[in-house]
Design an enzyme around this catalytic site. Sequence first.
Site, short mmCIF file in Angstrom:
data_model
loop_
_atom_site.label_atom_id
_atom_site.label_comp_id
_atom_site.label_asym_id
_atom_site.label_seq_id
_atom_site.Cartn_x
_atom_site.Cartn_y
_atom_site.Cartn_z
N ALA A 69 0.83 -1.22 0.00
CA ALA A 69 0.00 0.00 0.00
C ALA A 69 0.86 1.26 0.00
O ALA A 69 0.44 2.29 -0.53
CB ALA A 69 -0.94 -0.01 1.21
N THR A 70 2.05 1.20 0.58
CA THR A 70 2.92 2.39 0.57
C THR A 70 3.23 2.78 -0.87
O THR A 70 3.10 3.95 -1.25
CB THR A 70 4.23 2.10 1.34
N ASN A 149 -5.80 3.46 10.83
CA ASN A 149 -5.01 2.32 11.32
C ASN A 149 -4.73 2.37 12.82
O ASN A 149 -4.30 1.38 13.40
CB ASN A 149 -3.68 2.24 10.57
N GLN A 177 -6.80 -0.68 5.83
CA GLN A 177 -7.36 -1.25 7.07
C GLN A 177 -8.85 -1.55 6.91
O GLN A 177 -9.49 -2.02 7.85
CB GLN A 177 -7.15 -0.29 8.24
N HIS A 200 -0.84 -7.98 3.32
CA HIS A 200 -0.39 -8.48 4.62
C HIS A 200 -1.25 -8.05 5.81
O HIS A 200 -1.00 -8.48 6.94
CB HIS A 200 1.09 -8.13 4.86
N THR A 238 8.82 -7.23 -13.54
CA THR A 238 8.25 -8.58 -13.59
C THR A 238 7.35 -8.81 -12.38
O THR A 238 7.71 -8.46 -11.25
CB THR A 238 9.40 -9.62 -13.58
N CYS A 326 4.73 2.25 11.08
CA CYS A 326 5.45 3.04 10.07
C CYS A 326 5.88 4.39 10.62
O CYS A 326 6.51 5.17 9.92
CB CYS A 326 4.57 3.23 8.83
N1 PMP Z 1 -1.98 2.58 4.77
C1 PMP Z 1 -2.42 2.15 5.97
C2 PMP Z 1 -3.69 2.70 6.51
C3 PMP Z 1 -1.68 1.21 6.68
O1 PMP Z 1 -2.12 0.78 7.87
C4 PMP Z 1 -0.48 0.70 6.12
C5 PMP Z 1 0.33 -0.35 6.84
N2 PMP Z 1 0.90 0.09 8.04
C6 PMP Z 1 -0.08 1.18 4.86
C7 PMP Z 1 -0.86 2.12 4.23
C8 PMP Z 1 1.18 0.69 4.21
O2 PMP Z 1 1.02 -0.62 3.75
P1 PMP Z 1 2.26 -1.51 3.29
O3 PMP Z 1 2.87 -2.04 4.53
O4 PMP Z 1 1.67 -2.57 2.43
O5 PMP Z 1 3.18 -0.64 2.52
#
Ligand code: PMP
Length: 368
Positions: A69-70, A149, A177, A200, A238, A326
């Site tokens: 997601a990042t 989150n 989330q 994940h 890839t 994070c």
């Molecule tokens: N957005 C939210 C709301 C999250 O909780 C997280 C994970 N901590 C992320 C983005 C980032 O996801 P990823 O670990 O897959 O980069």
Amino acid sequence: MLYLDNAATTKVNEKVMQEMLEARYAYGNSEAKFYAPAEDAKKLISLARQRVANIVNASPEEVIFTSGATEANNLVLKGSYWQNFRQKNKIVISSIEHSSVYDTCKFLESIGAELAIVSVDKTGMLNLAELEACLDEKTALVSIIYVNNEVGTIQNLDAIDEICKKHKVKLHIDATQAVGKVNINISKYSSLNYITFTAHKIYGPKGVGCLIKRNTEDNDIIPLLHGGEQENGLRAGTLANELIVGFGKACETAQLDFDDNHRKLIEYENIVLKKLQNKFGKRMKINNDFSNRIAGLLNIQLSGYNNMVLLKAISSDVAASTGSACAVSRPSRVLQNMGFDETTINESIRISISPYEEISNFDYLDKL
Ligand code: PMP
């Protein structure tokens, strides 16, 4: 041990792991042609794409696989800014975004974007009047965390969509989330152009996520990575066969188990609350609002206990966290912007429960 940090990441589901292990035999490059390992990989990726699309009622061609997601959030925000900044350089977000949105927007601001940050109330709900007041002809994108989150607040997507629709602004939701816990039907919201999420958090593997981008013909974002035609030209490189297969299975499982999981999360949450109440009594205070949040995520103040000291002391029996993994080096911006004072923030922990937890593991809480 009792694992209560599922908002940080989850344990891979056995069925997911099984499909990932089988996928290793389809070791070809899914873009290659004719020979079996590539054709097999293509079929597996195609099934996974369908399963990922299904969880938000999107079409498979709208799915762009990323590393998580990042990356997907960076892709929407930077990609959309770089594509639009000459005509529209404004981005609107909330004050409780995940750092992958918040810090990316702060970076874009440093190179010329106009950034508007909309406040939230004490429960984490977006100030809708403020959101509407921010939207003007320079606004390229509104980006909102659908489910927070740290406190689990679910935003009013109907209302946000209405406002964006009225002002003809594209909407992105970070649904990391939300998937698996809230039903999302992308087709209900006409301004909703982008959805991002990751495997994940839903019992899938780490290192894979996606951007769902509607209007696949629109050239509305510029890729972060160049050098390949994969993913409709928006994410070169890839494809990670095994991870994508795992992501697909995780989405399918999350959909199948949706009602069951919701019921279990409520049941387990009550067990946790009862045990903590027995132990901490009046010292325990619940920070999150119960009317508008996902089940299974609790943000709790234990007054008189520094959160870091407490979490370290209990870490051999119970795993929990202070908030986002994070952004561990600073006090929670989310709680700050919801109006909590420093003492409350320093005494608060986040508990995020798995519906797949062994019920007997909750007894670890008795050892606190
Ligand atoms: N957005 C939210 C709301 C999250 O909780 C997280 C994970 N901590 C992320 C983005 C980032 O996801 P990823 O670990 O897959 O980069």
